[in-house]
Design a protein around this motif. Structure first.
Motif, short mmCIF file in Angstrom:
data_model
loop_
_atom_site.label_atom_id
_atom_site.label_comp_id
_atom_site.label_asym_id
_atom_site.label_seq_id
_atom_site.Cartn_x
_atom_site.Cartn_y
_atom_site.Cartn_z
N TRP A 257 -2.48 15.18 5.65
CA TRP A 257 -3.58 14.92 4.71
C TRP A 257 -4.90 14.81 5.47
CZ3 TRP A 257 -6.99 10.84 3.16
CH2 TRP A 257 -7.58 11.04 1.90
N GLY A 258 -6.00 15.03 4.75
CA GLY A 258 -7.31 14.75 5.30
C GLY A 258 -8.21 15.95 5.50
N LEU B 2 2.95 4.47 -1.25
CA LEU B 2 2.83 5.38 -2.39
C LEU B 2 3.87 4.99 -3.44
CD1 LEU B 2 1.56 8.06 -3.50
CD2 LEU B 2 3.49 9.24 -2.41
N GLU C 203 -9.60 6.30 7.50
CA GLU C 203 -9.20 6.46 6.09
C GLU C 203 -8.01 7.41 5.98
OE1 GLU C 203 -13.70 5.64 5.92
OE2 GLU C 203 -12.22 6.49 7.30
N ILE C 204 -8.03 8.48 6.78
CA ILE C 204 -6.92 9.43 6.77
C ILE C 204 -5.64 8.74 7.25
CG2 ILE C 204 -6.05 11.58 7.77
CD1 ILE C 204 -8.99 12.51 7.92
N TRP D 246 -4.78 5.57 7.03
CA TRP D 246 -4.24 4.67 6.01
C TRP D 246 -3.56 5.45 4.88
CZ3 TRP D 246 -3.07 -0.28 6.03
CH2 TRP D 246 -3.66 -1.08 6.99
N GLU D 247 -4.11 6.57 4.51
CA GLU D 247 -3.47 7.38 3.47
C GLU D 247 -2.13 7.93 3.97
OE1 GLU D 247 -3.08 8.98 -0.34
OE2 GLU D 247 -4.58 7.58 0.44
N ASP E 68 -5.54 20.03 1.30
CA ASP E 68 -5.02 18.87 0.57
C ASP E 68 -3.67 18.41 1.09
OD1 ASP E 68 -7.19 18.65 -1.31
OD2 ASP E 68 -6.43 20.47 -2.24
N TYR F 113 -0.39 16.75 -0.77
CA TYR F 113 -0.67 16.72 -2.20
C TYR F 113 -0.97 18.10 -2.78
CZ TYR F 113 -1.16 11.67 -1.46
OH TYR F 113 -0.93 10.35 -1.13
N LYS G 289 0.37 5.23 3.84
CA LYS G 289 0.77 5.10 2.43
C LYS G 289 1.85 6.14 2.08
CE LYS G 289 -1.23 6.09 -2.15
NZ LYS G 289 -2.50 6.37 -2.87
N ILE G 290 1.63 7.37 2.54
CA ILE G 290 2.58 8.45 2.25
C ILE G 290 3.92 8.20 2.93
CG2 ILE G 290 3.02 10.90 2.66
CD1 ILE G 290 -0.10 11.26 2.34
N PHE H 136 0.81 -1.22 0.00
CA PHE H 136 0.00 0.00 0.00
C PHE H 136 0.85 1.27 0.00
CE2 PHE H 136 0.37 -1.50 4.41
CZ PHE H 136 0.92 -0.40 5.05
#
Length: 752
Positions: free
Chosen positions: A248-249, A222, A260-261, A263-264, A339, A342, A267-268, A220
C-alpha cells in the motif's frame, strides 16, 4: 563517579572525518559501492541509518535478494550477478543455505568490518549537505544511539539511500511518479487508474506450536477482510514474502508519509492474521502463531534522480547495448498498482525481455552535480524501467560499478561525466571485468597479458552414459547445446522407450540475438518413430553461421521416456517450457494489450537437485571446452561455454599460463564456475547445496616452483590473490585438487 553541575544548555559532541568517498546508504547497493571503492584503494565512510546493513534484504525487512536470474523463472541463462554481489550471495549460501535473515545480516556485517579502508557508521542519518557551486564538499549526520554528530568531508559522494537523501539535500534534479507514455514512447507507462508509484510492504513470519494459540486483534486491525479484493487468495500456509502483495501507499508521498503507510500496513497485516486465526475458515491455523512482524516497511519507490541517460522501457525490451554499458539487469518490468492490496488489479503486471539488458554508466551519476554518484533504486530511470532495475541484486551490481568508478575518477583526475566519455569508459569496463563483473556481450581484453596457455587435458563430449534413470516427456524439454560457427552439427543419438509405438518430433531452435536463450527460429525438425527401448539418432543437416546455443527441443509426449545420465557439464543444461508462478502466469509470455513487449515461450531450468541431463552419443566430438577459452575474456557461458574443462578421467587437472619474458604480477583473479544460473535467494528460501557442484573447492596456484596460494573449502566463483610485493614469473600454474562433485570450468585468470 561522575557529577555534572547544572548548565544552561549542552550540545552533543561532533566527530570530524575525512575520506575519498562518502557512501550514504548501507543497503546492498551502498555496501557493494563501499567495498569496491575500499578494495580499489580509497578511504571510504559508509553511513547507514539503521542498525544493520542490507536494507530490504536485512532481518529488519526480510525480503529475499534477487536479480537477473528472476527466481530462475525467465530465459536469462547463466545470468546471476558477479563481482561483489556474487561474492555476497555465494558466501551467504555457504554459511546460510537455510535462508536465516539474521545470518544474512552477519554475512554483510562481517564483510564490512573486515574491509580495510572502510569506516562503517550505523544508526546514523545524513541531515545536511554543504557544497560549493555544483560540488558537494561535506555532509553532516547524527547518531541518536551514541548522541554524536558527524561532519564528513569527502572528494566524492555516492547516494545509495533509496530515497535519495543526499541528492535531495544537495539540490539535485529528480522525479517522482510515472512519465506520460508520450514522453519516452513507453507503452507500459501506467494511467491514472493503475497509478504512478509502487507502494510499501510489511512481511511476517508464522510458526506451528504444540497447542492452540489464541489471538486477540489490536484495535487498529482491519475489520472487514473483503476490503481486500484478493482476500480469497489468503491461506494459512502463506508466509513472509508470499504475501508481498500486502502492499500500500503508491498514492501517497512515499517519503514524507512513510509513517502513515506503515500504520496502514500494520492494520492490513493484523487484519489478515485475524481473518486466518478467527474467521473459522482455517481450522489448521489453531496451533499457529505469528513469530515476527516487520517494524519497517519494505519500500519500493520514491525519488529517481536524473543522469545523462534516462533508462527507459525500450532499453530493456529491445536489449539496447550502450557504448558505456557497465552492468545489466534481467528482472521483468514489474509494475504494481498504486492502490496495492486494495486494488482490483492483479498485484503486479510483469513483462520480461528476451534476455538481459545493459545499464549505461550515464545513468549512475547526477547531471546536476559534478561529484555525486547514484546507485540502487534511485538511478536515472523512468518509472517503467525502474520496475526492472530496482531489484536488489541489480542494485548491488550497480553499487560495485560506482565504487570502482570513484576510484578511477580519483586516479585519472576525472569527473563522473568525463569518465562516461567514449575515450575513458573502457577503463571502467575493463576494471569491472578484471574483478569478475560480467557485462553481457562485452569482454575483457587480453586477460592474461599476452600469455600462452596449455592444459593437462581438455574435455570433449562424445557420450553421456545412461544411468538407469528415465524421464517421461510430459512437457516440452530442450537441451541447450553450444555450437561453433562453420562447424557441422554432429548426429545426436538418444536412448528412448515407449510401451506402444509413438511418434516424437524434435526441433532445432535458435535465438535471433547473440547471447539470448529465447528461441525465435526453428531451423529444422526431425521425426522419430519410437517403439520399445532403443537408441534413436537425430540428423540435422544444418550449419551455424555464428557461435550460439541451440535448443534441441522435444515435444511433449508423455508416452515416451528418455534415458538420463548422472553426468552434468558446465555450460550445458536441460530446460523446460514450464511456469514459475513467482514471476509469470503462463508457460508463455502472454500480452493482453499494446504494451510494446513480445510474446515468447519461457524455457526454464530446474533447481538443484532436480536438474536432469539426457544420456546421449555424438557422431563427432563436441570440443566446446578448449583451454584457449580462458584467453577470450568472456567470463561465463554466453554464445559459447567460454570455459576450460579437463577430461573427466584426468587425475591431476592443471592449466599453465606462460610468458616469453618474466611478467610482473600484482594480482591474480581466478574466475571459475559456481553455477551462474543458480538463483541464490538470500533469505527465507532455502537451498539444497551450500556450494554448487562445478565449483573448484581446493586448488593451488604456482609461479614456477613457488607456491603462491593454496585454497581449501573455496565456494566463490571469483577468487582474488593480491601480492604485497609484485612477483616476477615466467609461468603461473593452476592445480585443481577437488570440486564440489562435478566437472570444473575455468573462465579466466586475470593477471594484473
Amino acid at each position: 563517579m561522575k557529577i555534572f553541575p547544572h548548565s544552561e544548555v549542552r550540545t552533543f559532541p561532533t566527530q570530524h572525518l575525512h575520506c575519498d568517498l562518502l557512501v550514504a546508504g548501507g543497503g546492498l547497493a551502498g555496501l557493494c559501492a563501499a567495498l569496491a571503492a575500499a578494495r580499489d584503494g580509497l578511504q571510504v565512510v559508509m553511513i547507514q541509518d539503521r542498525p544493520v546493513p542490507g536494507g530490504n534484504a536485512s532481518s529488519e525487512v526480510r525480503l529475499w535478494a534477487n536479480g537477473a536470474t528472476s527466481h530462475m523463472g525467465n530465459n536469462n541463462r547463466w545470468a546471476r550477478e558477479g563481482g561483489i554481489m556474487g561474492q555476497i550471495m555465494e558466501e551467504n549460501l555457504w554459511r546460510n543455505k537455510e535462508g536465516n535473515p539474521v545470518m544474512f545480516d552477519l554475512v554483510l556485517l562481517d564483510l564490512a568490518k573486515s574491509q580495510s579502508g572502510l569506516t562503517l557508521l550505523l544508526n546514523t542519518a545524513v541531515y545536511e549537505v554543504e557544497k560549493e557551486q555544483q560540488h558537494i564538499t561535506r555532509i553532516k549526520a547524527f547518531n541518536p544511539i551514541n548522541e554524536t554528530f558527524y561532519s564528513v568531508n569527502a572528494a566524492q559522494f555516492c547516494d545509495a539511500t533509496g530515497d535519495g537523501v543526499l541528492g535531495f539535500l544537495a539540490g539535485a534534479e529528480y522525479r517522482e511518479g510515472a512519465e506520460d507514455a508520450q514522453e519516452l514512447g513507453e507503452k507500459m507507462a501506467p494511467g491514472e487508474h493503475f497509478g504512478h508509484k509502487l507502494g510499501h510492504s510489511i512481511y511476517f513470519y508464522t510458526k506451528q506450536t504444540d497447542g492452540p494459540v489464541n489471538f486477540v486483534p489490536p484495535s487498529f486491525a482491519l475489520q472487514d477482510i473483503t476490503a481486500i479484493p484478493r482476500y480469497k487468495r489468503l491461506t494459512s500456509t502463506l508466509n513472509g514474502c508470499d504475501l508481498w502483495w500486502l502492499e500500500w501507499g503508491g498514492r501517497l508521498d512515499t517519503v514524507h508519509e512513510s509513517e502513515e503507510i506503515k500504520w496502514e500496513l500494520w492494520k492490513i497485516v493484523w487484519g489478515v492474521w485475524d481473518h486466518i486465526k478467527n474467521s473459522g475458515n482455517f481450522p489448521e491455523a489453531a496451533n499457529m502463531t505469528i513469530e515476527w512482524v516487520g517494524a519497517i516497511p519494505g519500500k519500493r519507490e520514491s525519488r529517481r534522480f536524473l543522469g545523462d541517460h534516462l533508462l527507459c522501457q525500450q532499453d530493456i525490451i529491445d536489449q539496447r547495448d550502450h557504448y558505456d554499458a557497465v552492468a545489466y539487469g534481467g528482472w521483468s518490468i514489474d509494475l504494481h498498482p498504486a492502490d496495492g492490496v486494495y486494488s482490483t488489479h492483479d498485484g503486479c503486471r510483469q513483462f520480461h525481455s528476451k534476455g538481459t539488458y545493459t545499464i549505461p554508466f550515464r545513468s549512475l551519476y547526477s547531471r546536476s552535480l559534478d561529484n555525486l554518484f547514484l546507485t540502487g533504486r534511485l538511478i536515472s530511470a523512468s518509472h517503467v524501467a525502474f520496475g526492472s532495475a530496482r531489484v536488489m541484486c541489480t542494485c548491488g551490481l550497480l553499487g560495485e560499478v560506482v565504487g570502482r568508478a570513484a576510484a578511477l575518477c580519483k586516479t585519472e583526475h576525472l569527473t563522473p561525466r568525463e569518465l562516461a566519455e567514449p575515450a575513458h569508459i573502457g577503463l571502467l569496463q575493463q576494471q569491472l571485468q578484471v574483478n569478475g563483473c560480467y557485462i553481457p556481450r562485452r569482454w575483457l581484453h587480453d586477460p592474461a597479458c599476452g600469455a600462452e596457455v596449455s592444459a593437462s587435458s581438455e574435455y570433449q563430449l562424445t557420450e553421456l552414459p545412461a544411468s538407469g534413470r528415465w524421464h517421461a516427456l510430459t512437457g516440452r524439454m530442450a537441451l541447450l547445446l553450444p555450437v561453433q560457427a562453420g562447424e557441422p552439427l554432429p548426429d545426436i543419438s538418444l536412448f528412448l522407450r515407449a510401451k506402444t509405438p509413438q511418434t516424437l518430433t524434435v526441433s532445432l531452435l535458435g535465438s535471433a540475438r547473440a547471447g539470448n536463450f529465447t528461441p525465435d527460429y526453428q531451423y529444422e525438425e526431425c521425426v522419430l518413430q519410437v517403439s520399445g527401448e532403443a537408441w534413436h539418432t537425430l540428423s540435422f543437416r544444418w550449419q551455424s553461421e555464428r557461435d550460439q546455443y541451440l535448443f534441441i527441443a522435444f515435444e511433449a509426449q508423455d508416452a515416451i521416456e528418455i534415458a538420463l545420465t548422472d553426468m552434468h557439464l558446465p555450460g550445458m543444461m536441460t530446460v523446460f517450457n514450464s511456469l514459475n508462478v513467482r514471476v509469470a502466469k503462463h508457460t508463455r509470455q502472454v500480452v493482453d494489450g499494446d504494451y510494446g513487449v513480445d510474446e515468447f515461450d519461457f524455457w526454464l531450468p530446474r533447481r538443484h537437485p532436480q536438474k536432469i541431463m539426457p544420456a546421449l552419443r555424438l557422431s563427432l566430438p563436441l570440443t566446446a571446452w578448449s583451454v584457449q577459452n580462458v584467453l577470450n575474456g568472456r567470463l561465463r557461458p554466453e554464445q559459447q561455454t567460454n570455459g576450460w574443462t579437463p577430461d573427466a578421467n584426468d587425475p591431476t587437472p592443471e592449466i599453465v599460463w606462460r610468458w616469453a619474458a618474466p611478467r610482473q604480477i600484482h594480482q591474480l583473479t581466478l574466475v571459475q564456475d559456481n553455477d551462474f544460473d543458480n538463483a541464490m535467494e538470500s533469505v527465507q528460501m532455502g537451498h539444497h547445496y551450500a556450494v554448487t557442484p562445478h565449483c573448484i573447492t581446493h586448488y593451488r596456484l604456482w609461479a614456477g616452483d613457488k607456491l603462491l596460494a593454496e585454497v581449501r573449502d573455496n565456494h566463490h566463483s571469483v577468487c582474488q590473490h593480491r601480492f604485497p610485493e609484485p612477483l616476477a614469473a615466467l609461468s603461473v600454474r593452476l592445480e585443481i585438487l577437488a570440486t564440489a562433485g562435478a566437472l570444473p570450468a575455468v573462465y579466466s585468470l586475470n593477471v594484473r
